[in-house]
Scaffold this motif. Structure first.
Motif, PDB file in Angstrom:
ATOM      1  N   PRO A   1       0.804  -1.297   0.051  1.00 20.96           N
ATOM      2  CA  PRO A   1      -0.035  -0.059  -0.024  1.00 20.96           C
ATOM      3  C   PRO A   1       0.869   1.252   0.024  1.00 20.96           C
ATOM      4  O   PRO A   1       0.171   2.359  -0.349  1.00 20.96           O
ATOM      5  N   TRP A   2       2.035   1.135   0.499  1.00 20.29           N
ATOM      6  CA  TRP A   2       2.715   2.359   0.542  1.00 20.29           C
ATOM      7  C   TRP A   2       3.984   2.348  -0.686  1.00 20.29           C
ATOM      8  O   TRP A   2       5.035   3.101  -0.408  1.00 20.29           O
ATOM      9  N   ILE A   3       3.960   1.645  -1.630  1.00 21.92           N
ATOM     10  CA  ILE A   3       4.953   1.498  -2.669  1.00 21.92           C
ATOM     11  C   ILE A   3       5.107   2.917  -3.367  1.00 21.92           C
ATOM     12  O   ILE A   3       6.410   3.284  -3.795  1.00 21.92           O
ATOM     13  N   ASP A   4       3.911   3.822  -3.441  1.00 25.85           N
ATOM     14  CA  ASP A   4       4.361   5.409  -4.183  1.00 25.85           C
ATOM     15  C   ASP A   4       5.278   6.188  -3.085  1.00 25.85           C
ATOM     16  O   ASP A   4       5.597   7.328  -3.626  1.00 25.85           O
ATOM     17  N   LEU A   5       5.263   5.612  -2.013  1.00 30.20           N
ATOM     18  CA  LEU A   5       6.378   6.434  -1.040  1.00 30.20           C
ATOM     19  C   LEU A   5       7.651   5.987  -1.120  1.00 30.20           C
ATOM     20  O   LEU A   5       8.652   6.701  -0.930  1.00 30.20           O
ATOM     21  N   VAL A   6       8.181   5.158  -1.838  1.00 28.75           N
ATOM     22  CA  VAL A   6       9.497   4.343  -2.119  1.00 28.75           C
ATOM     23  C   VAL A   6      10.051   5.053  -3.386  1.00 28.75           C
ATOM     24  O   VAL A   6       9.240   4.606  -4.518  1.00 28.75           O
ATOM     25  N   PRO A   7      10.958   5.626  -3.591  1.00 31.86           N
ATOM     26  CA  PRO A   7      11.516   6.064  -4.778  1.00 31.86           C
ATOM     27  C   PRO A   7      11.968   4.888  -5.661  1.00 31.86           C
ATOM     28  O   PRO A   7      12.615   3.920  -5.415  1.00 31.86           O
ATOM     29  N   PRO A   8      11.494   4.911  -6.969  1.00 32.52           N
ATOM     30  CA  PRO A   8      11.756   3.941  -7.732  1.00 32.52           C
ATOM     31  C   PRO A   8      13.238   3.660  -8.160  1.00 32.52           C
ATOM     32  O   PRO A   8      14.133   4.512  -8.253  1.00 32.52           O
ATOM     33  N   LEU A   9      13.627   2.390  -8.296  1.00 33.20           N
ATOM     34  CA  LEU A   9      15.063   2.228  -8.855  1.00 33.20           C
ATOM     35  C   LEU A   9      15.185   2.382 -10.010  1.00 33.20           C
ATOM     36  O   LEU A   9      14.331   2.294 -10.915  1.00 33.20           O
ATOM     37  N   SER A  10      16.297   2.938 -10.782  1.00 33.83           N
ATOM     38  CA  SER A  10      16.762   2.804 -12.150  1.00 33.83           C
ATOM     39  C   SER A  10      16.842   1.401 -12.611  1.00 33.83           C
ATOM     40  O   SER A  10      16.733   0.721 -12.039  1.00 33.83           O
ATOM     41  N   THR A  11      16.946   1.661 -13.982  1.00 29.74           N
ATOM     42  CA  THR A  11      16.886   0.069 -14.740  1.00 29.74           C
ATOM     43  C   THR A  11      17.955  -0.436 -14.250  1.00 29.74           C
ATOM     44  O   THR A  11      18.222  -1.700 -14.087  1.00 29.74           O
ATOM     45  N   ALA A  12      19.146   0.173 -14.237  1.00 28.73           N
ATOM     46  CA  ALA A  12      20.478  -0.210 -13.738  1.00 28.73           C
ATOM     47  C   ALA A  12      20.548  -0.966 -12.235  1.00 28.73           C
ATOM     48  O   ALA A  12      21.183  -2.034 -12.421  1.00 28.73           O
TER      49      ALA A  12
ATOM     50  N   ILE B   1       7.570  -6.905   7.293  1.00 26.88           N
ATOM     51  CA  ILE B   1       6.093  -6.853   6.910  1.00 26.88           C
ATOM     52  C   ILE B   1       5.450  -6.388   8.357  1.00 26.88           C
ATOM     53  O   ILE B   1       5.903  -6.881   9.531  1.00 26.88           O
ATOM     54  N   ASP B   2       3.972  -6.195   8.193  1.00 27.64           N
ATOM     55  CA  ASP B   2       3.078  -6.126   9.588  1.00 27.64           C
ATOM     56  C   ASP B   2       2.357  -7.281   9.321  1.00 27.64           C
ATOM     57  O   ASP B   2       2.417  -8.081   8.718  1.00 27.64           O
ATOM     58  N   GLU B   3       1.467  -7.452  10.531  1.00 24.65           N
ATOM     59  CA  GLU B   3       0.594  -8.582  10.654  1.00 24.65           C
ATOM     60  C   GLU B   3      -0.418  -8.848   9.632  1.00 24.65           C
ATOM     61  O   GLU B   3      -1.049  -9.631   9.573  1.00 24.65           O
ATOM     62  N   CYS B   4      -0.595  -7.719   8.859  1.00 23.33           N
ATOM     63  CA  CYS B   4      -1.625  -7.754   7.773  1.00 23.33           C
ATOM     64  C   CYS B   4      -0.806  -8.064   6.234  1.00 23.33           C
ATOM     65  O   CYS B   4      -1.493  -7.871   5.466  1.00 23.33           O
ATOM     66  N   ASP B   5       0.250  -8.346   6.623  1.00 23.51           N
ATOM     67  CA  ASP B   5       1.147  -8.854   5.303  1.00 23.51           C
ATOM     68  C   ASP B   5       1.314  -7.578   4.354  1.00 23.51           C
ATOM     69  O   ASP B   5       1.678  -7.785   3.269  1.00 23.51           O
ATOM     70  N   ASN B   6       1.289  -6.264   4.912  1.00 24.34           N
ATOM     71  CA  ASN B   6       1.762  -5.105   4.326  1.00 24.34           C
ATOM     72  C   ASN B   6       3.218  -5.020   4.276  1.00 24.34           C
ATOM     73  O   ASN B   6       3.696  -4.982   5.516  1.00 24.34           O
ATOM     74  N   ILE B   7       3.814  -4.663   3.247  1.00 23.54           N
ATOM     75  CA  ILE B   7       5.387  -4.511   3.153  1.00 23.54           C
ATOM     76  C   ILE B   7       5.773  -3.032   3.893  1.00 23.54           C
ATOM     77  O   ILE B   7       5.111  -2.090   3.309  1.00 23.54           O
ATOM     78  N   LEU B   8       6.459  -3.202   4.922  1.00 23.77           N
ATOM     79  CA  LEU B   8       7.063  -1.965   5.442  1.00 23.77           C
ATOM     80  C   LEU B   8       8.350  -1.664   4.760  1.00 23.77           C
ATOM     81  O   LEU B   8       8.744  -0.444   4.566  1.00 23.77           O
ATOM     82  N   ASP B   9       9.217  -2.548   4.732  1.00 23.12           N
ATOM     83  CA  ASP B   9      10.746  -2.327   3.849  1.00 23.12           C
ATOM     84  C   ASP B   9      10.867  -3.462   2.812  1.00 23.12           C
ATOM     85  O   ASP B   9      10.639  -4.454   3.542  1.00 23.12           O
ATOM     86  N   GLY B  10      11.460  -3.249   1.861  1.00 22.79           N
ATOM     87  CA  GLY B  10      11.972  -4.376   0.909  1.00 22.79           C
ATOM     88  C   GLY B  10      11.003  -4.317  -0.194  1.00 22.79           C
ATOM     89  O   GLY B  10      11.000  -5.598  -0.741  1.00 22.79           O
ATOM     90  N   HIS B  11      10.322  -3.447  -0.683  1.00 26.88           N
ATOM     91  CA  HIS B  11       9.492  -3.335  -1.698  1.00 26.88           C
ATOM     92  C   HIS B  11      10.147  -3.900  -3.165  1.00 26.88           C
ATOM     93  O   HIS B  11       9.667  -4.658  -3.963  1.00 26.88           O
ATOM     94  N   HIS B  12      11.393  -3.415  -3.346  1.00 27.76           N
ATOM     95  CA  HIS B  12      12.229  -3.725  -4.382  1.00 27.76           C
ATOM     96  C   HIS B  12      12.438  -5.123  -4.322  1.00 27.76           C
ATOM     97  O   HIS B  12      12.780  -5.874  -5.359  1.00 27.76           O
ATOM     98  N   ARG B  13      12.889  -5.491  -3.261  1.00 27.49           N
ATOM     99  CA  ARG B  13      13.384  -7.037  -3.004  1.00 27.49           C
ATOM    100  C   ARG B  13      12.294  -7.993  -3.256  1.00 27.49           C
ATOM    101  O   ARG B  13      12.252  -9.036  -4.170  1.00 27.49           O
TER     102      ARG B  13
END
Length: 64
Positions: free
Chosen positions: A6-17, A37-49
């Motif tokens: 749900p918070w992916i838009d807060l994370v800066p995108p990585l470049s293609t490289a 993640i939190d108890e509801c399976d929302n990613i807090l850190d690690g969106h790119h992974r």
């Protein structure tokens, strides 16, 4: 495992490289740092992974 971003838009995108380098590293070594993640399976850190590996190791942070 289905995780939610749900918070992916807060994370800066990585470049293609950068994304290519992350994918190559995960392919060679696996996901070394768990996706947080939190108890509801929302990613807090690690969106790119998670984008590179849909079944990463996770660590739950409870009580947020």
């Amino acid at each position: 495992m289905k995780l939610y971003t749900p918070w992916i838009d807060l994370v800066p995108p990585l470049s293609t490289a950068e994304m290519d380098a992350l994918r190559a590293d995960i392919k060679a070594n696996g996901v070394l740092v768990p996706v947080v993640i939190d108890e509801c399976d929302n990613i807090l850190d690690g969106h790119h992974r998670y984008e590179c590996d849909k079944n990463p190791p996770t660590r739950v942070v409870a009580g947020l």
